[in-house]
Write an enzyme that holds these catalytic residues in place. Structure first.
Site, mmCIF file in Angstrom:
data_model
loop_
_atom_site.group_PDB
_atom_site.id
_atom_site.type_symbol
_atom_site.label_atom_id
_atom_site.label_comp_id
_atom_site.label_asym_id
_atom_site.label_seq_id
_atom_site.Cartn_x
_atom_site.Cartn_y
_atom_site.Cartn_z
ATOM 1 N N LYS A 166 0.795 -1.227 0.000
ATOM 2 C CA LYS A 166 0.000 0.000 0.000
ATOM 3 C C LYS A 166 0.826 1.275 0.000
ATOM 4 O O LYS A 166 1.887 1.373 0.597
ATOM 5 C CB LYS A 166 -0.923 0.031 1.234
ATOM 6 C CG LYS A 166 -2.048 -0.958 1.195
ATOM 7 C CD LYS A 166 -3.023 -0.751 0.038
ATOM 8 C CE LYS A 166 -3.899 0.452 0.244
ATOM 9 N NZ LYS A 166 -4.893 0.233 1.311
ATOM 10 N N GLU B 59 -6.546 12.758 1.706
ATOM 11 C CA GLU B 59 -7.681 12.280 2.511
ATOM 12 C C GLU B 59 -7.876 13.150 3.742
ATOM 13 O O GLU B 59 -9.000 13.507 4.107
ATOM 14 C CB GLU B 59 -7.447 10.838 2.934
ATOM 15 C CG GLU B 59 -7.497 9.859 1.780
ATOM 16 C CD GLU B 59 -7.067 8.474 2.222
ATOM 17 O OE1 GLU B 59 -7.946 7.640 2.461
ATOM 18 O OE2 GLU B 59 -5.854 8.238 2.347
#
Ligand code: ARG
Length: 459
Positions: free
Chosen positions: A280, A287
């Site tokens: 990841k 965000e």
């Protein structure tokens, strides 16, 4: 500060509940600036001697330096920044310090401090907005020829230039700077001199204070001046709109950074990994920015709700104004700075954008326009191209693979030159109307912004 009337000390619970020093210490520089200007008016009125004025000024500056160095000890029992500074001053210089609060109340003092604070912060936030605009313009200028699909409903719509997409945000942020400038223009009013509610029987020349503090107007109603916080609401509203824009930009970045889009690769320094999934690479900055928009909206509603229903004039509820303002200031400055830095290091995945832009359907509208230029009414052209779209989907090909017979079967208006329309660069080149993304238009707009956003040369 009010021991004259009271026989009991403030309960410790009330002290802790009512203090604002833990957050309003941030106003100290403005409180000091305001007090020095106020002392100037007291001097002009003959209420201070030159010697007393000098003691006050030097004393206040010393306190300011101490606070800046982190050496000043704030006392909770002195409630707020105003009383902490005044008490320290009197302790240091004696009787002259005790004269400073003549013809002044903390009600007009805090209204002044918050205006001074916001004026300074709006200037800084405007610079930060320009910084993000510059990052967007730079990224666009480095990829001035890169074409991408434009989306409506998040479905591929028509080809645009990547720089055009970025410049859309530059326009938004420009309006945001305009909203902040409007807020700054309306807060440019000196409230000091309004006293607690009704001015003072000791009349000072407010113009002296206004000039020193660079306010262009004096408040014209003392009751309004001590209770008005709509200048702060305006700031918070402008900040909320900036947040909305940053949140939309965040969403684009988040989408672009997915494997599905893969239009943008963020640098390692501006992403985070997963403690569980080794592969990841998460766009946390975008965000968080999208998430923090909630704070910016919340702070506006927090203050509006605090103000609603307040009877005239100052009420202690007003102490709740500051943390909302501070939080929006901090949130905006941090978000603008980190976003600009993140974009400066982002890699544009030109090949993947090109692959996505090769979708022949992006030119369906161009084909309809082709027919229109040959006299076919647009509605009819739309229908004809719709049928050709269905045909290509059925055959799993593109417009370029359709034969001349296919085209002629759909409309007699098609000629051999239809194939020349099926070119993304040509499509963009023809979009020459003002505001449309032809290469020339976008290049000119990039240049416009590069000039407009030039950093002020250090003087
Ligand atoms: N700490 C107060 C505030 O932030 C300052 C003004 C207090 N005035 C008063 N009358 N208690 O609003």
């Amino acid at each position: 500060m009010w021991s004259g009337r009271f026989q009991q000390a403030t309960d410790a619970l009330v002290r802790a509940y009512g203090e604002s020093i833990s957050f309003d210490w941030r106003l100290y520089a403005h409180d000091i600036e305001g007090s020095i200007a106020h002392a100037g008016a007291l001097l002009a009125a003959g209420l201070l001697t030159g010697e007393e004025y000098s003691q006050i000024e030097a004393g206040l500056r010393g306190i300011g330096d101490e606070i800046a160095r982190g050496e000043f000890v704030f006392k909770q029992e002195l409630e707020d920044i105003h009383m902490n500074i005044e008490a320290a001053l009197t302790q240091r210089i004696g009787p002259a310090g005790a004269k400073l609060h003549t013809a002044r109340s903390r009600n007009d003092q805090v209204a002044l401090d918050l205006r001074l604070y916001l004026r300074a912060q709006i200037a800084e936030i405007t610079q930060a907005l320009h910084g993000l605009q510059r990052a967007l313009v730079d990224l666009g200028a480095r990829h001035a020829e890169v074409v991408m699909p434009g989306y409506t409903h998040l479905q591929r719509a028509q080809p645009v230039l990547f720089a055009h997409h970025l410049l859309a945000y530059v326009e938004m942020l420009d309006r945001d700077a305009g909203r902040l400038a409007d807020a700054a223009r309306r807060l440019d009013v000196l409230p000091l001199g309004s006293g607690a509610i009704a001015g003072s029987t000791v009349v000072l020349d407010r113009q002296i204070v206004a000039s020193k503090l660079r306010f262009s107007k004096l408040s014209e109603n003392s009751m309004d001046a001590v209770s008005d916080r709509d200048f702060a609401c305006e700031f918070l509203a402008a900040a909320a709109v900036v947040g909305m824009h940053l949140s939309r930009l965040s969403e684009d970045v988040i989408l672009w950074a997915t494997s599905e889009f893969h239009f943008l690769t963020l640098s390692d320094a501006f992403t985070t990994g997963s403690s569980l999934m080794p592969q990841k690479k998460n766009p946390d900055v975008a965000e968080l920015t999208r998430g923090k928009t909630g704070r910016l909206y919340g702070n506006l509603f927090r203050l509006l709700t605090t103000l609603k229903g307040l009877p005239m004039t100052y009420n202690r509820d007003l102490q709740e104004d500051k943390e909302a303002v501070f939080d929006s200031v901090d949130t905006l400055k941090a978000a603008l700075a980190v976003f600009a830095a993140m974009l400066a290091e982002a890699r544009v995945e030109v090949a993947d954008m090109a692959r996505a832009t090769a979708d022949p359907l992006l030119l369906a509208t161009d084909l309809a326009d082709y027919l229109v230029l040959r006299g076919v009414p647009f509605r009819q052209a739309h229908e004809v191209i719709g049928k050709l779209v269905a045909l290509t989907l059925e055959r799993k090909t593109g417009f370029a693979e359709l034969s001349m017979d296919d085209y002629r079967a759909a409309s007699a208006a098609f000629g051999e030159d239809v194939y020349a329309v099926l070119d993304v660069r040509r499509s963009l080149e023809s979009r020459q109307g003002v505001g449309a993304p032809s290469f020339d238009n976008v290049r000119a707009r990039l240049e416009h912004w590069q000039n407009a956003l030039q950093e002020p040369s250090p003087s």
